[in-house]
Design a protein around this motif. Structure first.
Motif, PDB file in Angstrom:
ATOM      1  N   PRO A  27       2.724   4.315  -2.125  1.00  0.00           N
ATOM      2  CA  PRO A  27       2.266   4.923  -3.385  1.00  0.00           C
ATOM      3  C   PRO A  27       2.576   4.091  -4.614  1.00  0.00           C
ATOM      4  O   PRO A  27       1.741   3.969  -5.518  1.00  0.00           O
ATOM      5  CB  PRO A  27       3.000   6.265  -3.392  1.00  0.00           C
ATOM      6  N   TRP A  76       1.164   9.431   0.259  1.00  0.00           N
ATOM      7  CA  TRP A  76       0.116   9.352  -0.762  1.00  0.00           C
ATOM      8  C   TRP A  76      -0.196  10.735  -1.321  1.00  0.00           C
ATOM      9  O   TRP A  76      -0.250  10.924  -2.534  1.00  0.00           O
ATOM     10  CB  TRP A  76      -1.166   8.764  -0.155  1.00  0.00           C
ATOM     11  N   TYR A  89      -0.039   1.443  -5.012  1.00  0.00           N
ATOM     12  CA  TYR A  89      -1.327   1.942  -5.491  1.00  0.00           C
ATOM     13  C   TYR A  89      -1.259   2.356  -6.954  1.00  0.00           C
ATOM     14  O   TYR A  89      -2.242   2.200  -7.686  1.00  0.00           O
ATOM     15  CB  TYR A  89      -1.818   3.100  -4.622  1.00  0.00           C
ATOM     16  N   PHE A  94      -5.958   6.899   0.608  1.00  0.00           N
ATOM     17  CA  PHE A  94      -6.159   5.565   0.085  1.00  0.00           C
ATOM     18  C   PHE A  94      -6.388   4.601   1.243  1.00  0.00           C
ATOM     19  O   PHE A  94      -6.386   4.988   2.409  1.00  0.00           O
ATOM     20  CB  PHE A  94      -4.947   5.123  -0.751  1.00  0.00           C
ATOM     21  N   ARG A 138       2.335   7.637   6.060  1.00  0.00           N
ATOM     22  CA  ARG A 138       1.914   7.056   4.781  1.00  0.00           C
ATOM     23  C   ARG A 138       0.893   7.950   4.090  1.00  0.00           C
ATOM     24  O   ARG A 138       0.929   8.107   2.861  1.00  0.00           O
ATOM     25  CB  ARG A 138       1.351   5.653   4.986  1.00  0.00           C
ATOM     26  N   SER A 139      -0.017   8.566   4.856  1.00  0.00           N
ATOM     27  CA  SER A 139      -0.964   9.508   4.266  1.00  0.00           C
ATOM     28  C   SER A 139      -0.242  10.653   3.568  1.00  0.00           C
ATOM     29  O   SER A 139      -0.629  11.073   2.473  1.00  0.00           O
ATOM     30  CB  SER A 139      -1.898  10.073   5.346  1.00  0.00           C
ATOM     31  N   TRP A 163       0.395  11.862  -5.248  1.00  0.00           N
ATOM     32  CA  TRP A 163      -0.739  12.110  -6.142  1.00  0.00           C
ATOM     33  C   TRP A 163      -0.844  13.588  -6.530  1.00  0.00           C
ATOM     34  O   TRP A 163      -1.281  13.891  -7.637  1.00  0.00           O
ATOM     35  CB  TRP A 163      -2.031  11.601  -5.508  1.00  0.00           C
ATOM     36  N   GLU A 183       0.792  -1.228   0.000  1.00  0.00           N
ATOM     37  CA  GLU A 183       0.000   0.000   0.000  1.00  0.00           C
ATOM     38  C   GLU A 183       0.827   1.282   0.000  1.00  0.00           C
ATOM     39  O   GLU A 183       0.293   2.359   0.271  1.00  0.00           O
ATOM     40  CB  GLU A 183      -0.969   0.003   1.190  1.00  0.00           C
TER      41      GLU A 183
END
Length: 505
Positions: A166, A266, A169, A331, A262-263, A270, A164
């Protein structure tokens, strides 16, 4: 009914599939086999899980109990061994009722004190080693194809925990055969078994086929990517606020260094990603859904050829949803918003009464309802501590409940119109809240918890949440094995004149 003519139970399951990732809901998504099940069955578009993470959600489904009842509240905590699990799980109940039980794929019992048994499965093939082995079960390519397994691990070496990160994903077109993926191997073993001699028995069948995808990493084959036109994939909608907004995701990230970091990774990835590449990441998630749909189709064809669908209940569900970049490039799951907590749930097969085939049921259904639905179809009572209600009865609850305890506690009460989320912030006194009008604001962007016009609704939902948990948990506390099953915990009672919707054609 005798053991010989009880319906076969076919349980199909995915991991982290959004409630709307079906062709029946979104015509851009190619899931023809599941769509056929929906056309001949019942779809529950308001269905929710009871915990938006794998281990507690699956324990909840398998025991028919809420996480706070069976004691499995998070992915990280130790989970009970065979002697301490709170109730007989579905496969055990089906085996003890005289069914032939065969399980292929993910159950994800978590970290138990000792390696668990197959917990009722007489035939058992498990998935990846990191999701747990079971005594007496065959494991993923450990002996049969170690080179194939090594090729998959090499392909996903940079995907991170749970695949999980980036890069997981965003994914890639798989450069290796799909049979070398965990789900490809599981499907191969399931199909081999369905062609074999074990089905030459008068016993009814409980067949469980559970895949790891469409959970990241997103690495489908070119065959399934080519089903989609990238120019038709929608871009992500960005809300008019950023991650500084105060809500339970922010509190979650502030109290979990792992999830918070981790957030941020992401978001950074993105925000820097070109629009077309964002769409490609979504395309690969959808392509994974299409691949699994094709595997389910092959299994259903085998079951039909062996005569096991002529008298059957087919269940399809996922354990929780996937944010897939919503809410400023979030995510995974780990929150109580609809994209995470709602799940696809379908009942199909000849056991469905003819007048219900091809229908949509808007009740606040829940994964805890799956167990009692299966046992009623099979002709025996669920254990007394279960909180769900058979979905083949007319019983209703006024809303659906979910909870989350990793890293900070949060609770949800969701009605057809509103959603209340109460959560704990270690930095603040008392419980904090969010309230959303799902009709006016289906994306859950506008928190009206403090809006004076919604104070009465807030008070009503808080009272319902308290009443539901108190009633349900009291049933668990005072219930005892062997006592009459509780078929309804809240809402309207079952119609005693015509409460069953099971067909015995």
């Amino acid at each position: 009914m005798t053991a010989d003519d009880r319906p076969n139970i076919i349980f199909l399951m995915t991991d982290q599939q959004r409630w709307d990732a079906l062709g029946a809901h979104n015509p851009l998504i190619k899931t023809p086999n599941l769509d056929r099940l929906i056309q001949s069955g019942i779809r529950f578009p308001q269905a929710t899980c009871q915990a938006p993470m794998c281990v507690p959600s699956r324990h909840s489904l398998m025991t028919g109990m809420y996480p706070s009842q069976n004691g499995v509240r998070s992915n990280e905590a130790a989970t009970p061994g065979d002697d301490a699990i709170a109730a007989p799980v579905i496969a055990e109940a089906m085996r003890d009722a005289g069914y032939l039980t065969a399980g292929f794929g993910k159950t994800h019992w978590g970290r138990t004190p000792d390696t668990p048994s197959t917990r009722g499965f007489e035939v058992r093939v498990v998935g990846t080693r990191d999701l747990g082995l079971e005594v007496g079960a065959a494991g993923w390519q450990e002996e049969e194809d170690p080179d194939g397994r090594a090729a998959y691990l090499q392909m996903t070496r940079d995907y991170g925990p749970g695949e999980e990160e980036p890069v997981g994903y965003f994914g890639a077109t798989s450069p290796i055969p799909m049979r070398n993926h965990p789900d490809g191997w599981i499907a191969e073993k399931a199909l081999e078994w369905l062609d074999g001699p074990d089905l030459d028995t008068d016993k009814p069948l409980f067949f469980y086929l559970s895949f790891v995808k469409p959970h990241a990493g997103h690495n489908p084959s070119a065959e399934f990517e080519d089903l989609y036109d990238i120019d038709e994939i929608p871009d992500l909608e960005v809300p008019p606020w950023d991650e500084s907004r105060y809500d339970h995701i922010r509190v979650r990230d502030e109290n979990s260094p792992f999830l918070g970091a981790r957030s941020k990774r992401w978001r950074d990835a993105w925000r820097a990603m070109p629009l077309r590449e964002r769409r490609r990441a979504t395309l690969r998630y959808w392509a994974n859904c299409s691949w699994l749909d094709s595997l389910f189709g092959q299994a259903l064809d085998r079951l039909a050829a062996r005569g096991r669908l002529a008298n059957a209940l087919v269940v399809f569900a996922s354990d929780h949803g996937e944010l897939l970049g919503e809410r400023n490039f979030q995510f995974s799951k780990y929150c109580l918003y609809d994209s995470s907590v709602r799940v696809p749930l379908v009942l199909s097969g000849s056991a469905i009464a003819p007048h219900l085939r091809g229908t949509i049921d808007e009740r606040p259904a829940a994964l805890v309802d799956v167990y009692p639905t299966i046992t009623e179809t099979a002709g025996f009572d669920i254990h007394a501590r279960a909180v769900g209600t058979s979905l083949l009865r007319r019983a209703r609850r006024s809303g659906s409940f979910a909870e989350m305890h990793e890293p900070a506690p949060a609770w949800m009460w969701r009605t057809p119109r509103y959603k209340l989320i109460m959560f704990v912030d270690p930095k603040k006194a008392g419980a904090q809240g969010e309230l959303y009008d799902l009709e006016a604001d289906p994306r859950e962007w506008r928190n009206v918890f403090e809006d004076p016009a919604h104070l009465a609704v807030r008070a009503e939902l808080m009272a319902e949440l308290i009443a539901h948990t108190a009633t349900s948990f009291a049933t668990f506390t005072h219930g005892a094995p062997g006592s009459p099953p509780v078929l309804e915990q809240s809402g309207a009672p079952v119609d005693p004149q015509n409460d069953s919707e099971i067909s015995h054609e």
